[in-house]
Design a protein around this motif. Structure first.
Motif, short mmCIF file in Angstrom:
data_model
loop_
_atom_site.label_atom_id
_atom_site.label_comp_id
_atom_site.label_asym_id
_atom_site.label_seq_id
_atom_site.Cartn_x
_atom_site.Cartn_y
_atom_site.Cartn_z
N LEU A 6 42.67 40.80 39.97
CA LEU A 6 43.59 39.78 40.48
C LEU A 6 44.87 40.39 41.05
CD1 LEU A 6 43.31 37.10 37.65
CD2 LEU A 6 42.51 36.86 40.00
N SER A 7 45.25 41.56 40.53
CA SER A 7 46.50 42.18 41.00
C SER A 7 46.39 42.64 42.45
CB SER A 7 46.88 43.35 40.10
OG SER A 7 45.94 44.40 40.19
N GLU A 8 45.17 42.74 42.98
CA GLU A 8 44.97 43.14 44.37
C GLU A 8 44.99 41.95 45.33
OE1 GLU A 8 41.35 45.33 44.44
OE2 GLU A 8 42.17 47.05 43.34
N LEU A 9 45.11 40.74 44.78
CA LEU A 9 45.16 39.53 45.59
C LEU A 9 46.60 39.09 45.80
CD1 LEU A 9 42.27 37.50 43.89
CD2 LEU A 9 42.12 39.14 45.77
N THR A 10 46.85 38.41 46.91
CA THR A 10 48.18 37.87 47.20
C THR A 10 48.10 36.35 47.17
OG1 THR A 10 48.72 39.77 48.60
CG2 THR A 10 50.07 37.79 48.84
N PHE A 11 48.75 35.74 46.17
CA PHE A 11 48.74 34.28 46.07
C PHE A 11 49.65 33.67 47.11
CE2 PHE A 11 47.79 35.55 41.59
CZ PHE A 11 46.53 34.98 41.51
N ARG A 47 51.12 33.36 39.05
CA ARG A 47 51.11 34.74 38.59
C ARG A 47 50.06 34.93 37.49
NH1 ARG A 47 56.65 35.05 34.88
NH2 ARG A 47 55.85 33.80 33.13
N ILE A 48 49.76 36.21 37.23
CA ILE A 48 48.95 36.55 36.07
C ILE A 48 49.84 36.43 34.84
CG2 ILE A 48 47.53 38.34 35.00
CD1 ILE A 48 47.24 39.57 37.82
N SER A 49 49.36 35.73 33.83
CA SER A 49 50.17 35.51 32.64
C SER A 49 50.53 36.84 31.97
CB SER A 49 49.42 34.62 31.64
OG SER A 49 49.16 33.35 32.19
N PRO A 50 51.75 36.97 31.45
CA PRO A 50 52.14 38.19 30.74
C PRO A 50 51.18 38.49 29.59
CG PRO A 50 54.06 36.82 31.16
CD PRO A 50 52.86 36.00 31.54
N GLY A 51 50.74 39.74 29.50
CA GLY A 51 49.82 40.14 28.45
C GLY A 51 48.36 39.93 28.80
N SER A 52 48.07 39.26 29.92
CA SER A 52 46.69 39.02 30.33
C SER A 52 46.15 40.20 31.12
CB SER A 52 46.60 37.75 31.18
OG SER A 52 45.34 37.65 31.83
N PRO A 53 44.88 40.52 30.98
CA PRO A 53 44.29 41.55 31.86
C PRO A 53 44.26 41.05 33.29
CG PRO A 53 42.57 40.46 30.61
CD PRO A 53 43.88 39.97 30.04
N SER A 54 44.36 41.96 34.24
CA SER A 54 44.28 41.56 35.64
C SER A 54 42.85 41.59 36.15
CB SER A 54 45.15 42.48 36.51
OG SER A 54 44.66 43.82 36.48
N ILE A 55 42.00 42.36 35.51
CA ILE A 55 40.59 42.44 35.91
C ILE A 55 39.81 41.35 35.19
CG2 ILE A 55 38.52 43.86 35.90
CD1 ILE A 55 40.30 46.31 36.14
N LEU A 71 37.06 37.67 25.95
CA LEU A 71 38.26 38.49 25.94
C LEU A 71 38.51 39.17 27.28
CD1 LEU A 71 37.91 40.22 22.44
CD2 LEU A 71 39.27 38.20 23.04
N THR A 72 37.51 39.13 28.16
CA THR A 72 37.66 39.82 29.45
C THR A 72 38.24 38.92 30.53
OG1 THR A 72 35.41 39.25 30.16
CG2 THR A 72 35.68 41.29 28.90
N ARG A 73 38.44 37.66 30.26
CA ARG A 73 38.91 36.75 31.31
C ARG A 73 40.43 36.86 31.49
NH1 ARG A 73 37.00 30.79 30.46
NH2 ARG A 73 37.67 31.16 28.33
N ALA A 74 40.86 36.80 32.73
CA ALA A 74 42.28 36.80 33.03
C ALA A 74 42.84 35.38 32.91
CB ALA A 74 42.53 37.35 34.43
N THR A 75 44.12 35.30 32.62
CA THR A 75 44.81 34.01 32.52
C THR A 75 45.83 33.92 33.65
OG1 THR A 75 44.56 33.99 30.12
CG2 THR A 75 46.22 32.52 31.05
N ILE A 76 45.84 32.79 34.32
CA ILE A 76 46.76 32.55 35.44
C ILE A 76 47.67 31.38 35.07
CG2 ILE A 76 46.90 31.81 37.85
CD1 ILE A 76 44.31 33.26 38.38
#
Length: 381
Positions: free
Chosen positions: A109-114, A120-128, A139-144
């Protein structure tokens, strides 16, 4: 219980309808139990990001489903190298399974531009996060999340938050197929894939059709009929249409000025199409036919979500007396309009057909970015 000593006769049309319904149910189970179901189940959550960002996120999430389905539809057209003899018939049921490469099981998700600067990606959430064919570990899901300034408190708070859809834990895309081939004069062979419009659970609908043609080219080559192999060119096209109703309702506890009927008529339409052109070489032996070939394939998948959908937004008309709701429901119409081209292009393949009487067993393997294994059974006359 009484014993029935006779078998009732079933009209041919009803038998075909029963077979078609059973096939449609199988296809639906495969499509909705793997990538499509995971997407549809969380579509309402992703739509909350707004039209542009929802389309971007769903395109990344559905990428392996789009590529795999197109790759599947572009296989299985032939189980011999050359065309069949005049009026030679082959009717078969087959299953194609595309293998999703590991690189397409997740995306970052960090490679995408909203387009929404507050998303944003929630603090503490994985970006992948997983794609539809990715891991099913929660546990592998990102939170937005989207933040806003609460007009009641003046503090920055979370407007809404959701987790990206889970993967299926199944890095494959499977597609069953019914196909009939017929030999014609002048070294031609035609093929048809067809399933009439069939009703699905919850008022859904599914329809599939395809057409192909093969032409032997030995006669165009000097001494071509003396060659120990059959040479041919082949083209095939397949299209699938599926409609599935949705029921996305406003988040609980959020003020809405809309009647509940506003959320009626929500629907998702999936359209998948695939086109391939191939050159084949093969040889028929007693009981066994072997073939190989190479070609070019293209595919396209489109997904449209029609109707009105509720999203949570900041109340721009906030007033502590007349409109004391920091968050309110807003309706967005027809929010998803995805058009995804498959990434497969050049492919090579090989396979065989084993025939015992009228019964024919066939298998093939196609090498491409999304490799496909195809197996089938049918009657060949």
């Amino acid at each position: 219980m009484a014993t029935v000593n006779h078998v009732p006769k079933i009209p041919f049309s009803k038998m075909i309808a029963k077979v078609s319904t059973a096939f449609a149910t199988l296809l639906l189970m495969i499509l909705l139990a793997t990538p499509a179901r995971a997407q549809l189940g969380d579509l309402g959550e992703v739509i909350r990001t707004g039209t542009a960002d929802a389309n971007m996120l769903l395109e990344q999430y559905l990428k392996p489903y789009s590529n795999g389905l197109g790759a599947n539809f572009n296989t299985g057209w032939s189980n011999t190298g050359g065309p069949r003899r005049i009026l030679g018939v082959d009717v078969r049921i087959s299953a194609a399974v595309a293998f999703v490469p590991a690189t397409d099981e997740t995306f970052d998700l960090s490679e995408l531009t909203f387009s929404n600067p507050d998303l944003r990606i929630s603090p503490g959430s994985p970006s992948i996060t997983p794609t539809a064919a990715g891991p099913d570990d929660l546990l592998t899901r990102a939170t937005i999340e989207q933040t806003f300034t609460n007009p009641a408190t003046g503090l920055e708070e979370t407007l809404y938050q959701f987790r990206m859809p889970n993967g299926t834990g199944f890095p494959y895309v499977a597609s069953p197929m019914i196909q009939a081939n017929l030999g014609l004069p002048m070294d031609f062979e035609v093929a048809a894939r067809y399933l009439p419009s069939v009703g699905l659970p919850d008022d859904g609908e599914l329809q599939l059709f395809g057409a192909g043609i093969k032409h032997g080219i030995n006669s165009y080559l000097p001494g071509g009929f003396l060659l120990p192999v059959d040479l041919a060119v082949q083209v095939g096209f397949t299209s699938l249409t599926m409609n599935v109703p949705l029921d996305v309702q406003p988040q609980e506890g959020i003020y809405s000025e809309y009647e509940t009927s506003r959320w009626d008529d929500q629907n998702v339409e999936l359209t998948a199409s695939a086109l391939s052109a191939n050159v084949l070489v093969g040889r028929n032996l007693p009981f066994l036919s072997v073939f190989a070939g190479a070609g070019y394939q293209v595919s396209n998948n489109s997904i449209q979500a029609s109707g009105s959908y509720p999203v949570t937004v900041a109340n721009v008309n906030y007033d502590p007396i007349t409109s004391p709701f920091p968050r309110v429901v807003q309706a967005i119409d027809d929010p998803v309009d995805l058009d995804m081209d498959g990434e497969n292009d050049i492919h090579i393949f090989g396979g065989f057909r084993f025939k015992l009487g009228f019964l024919a067993l066939n298998a093939s393997y196609t090498y491409a970015k999304y490799p496909v294994a195809n197996v089938g059974i049918g009657l060949s006359i």
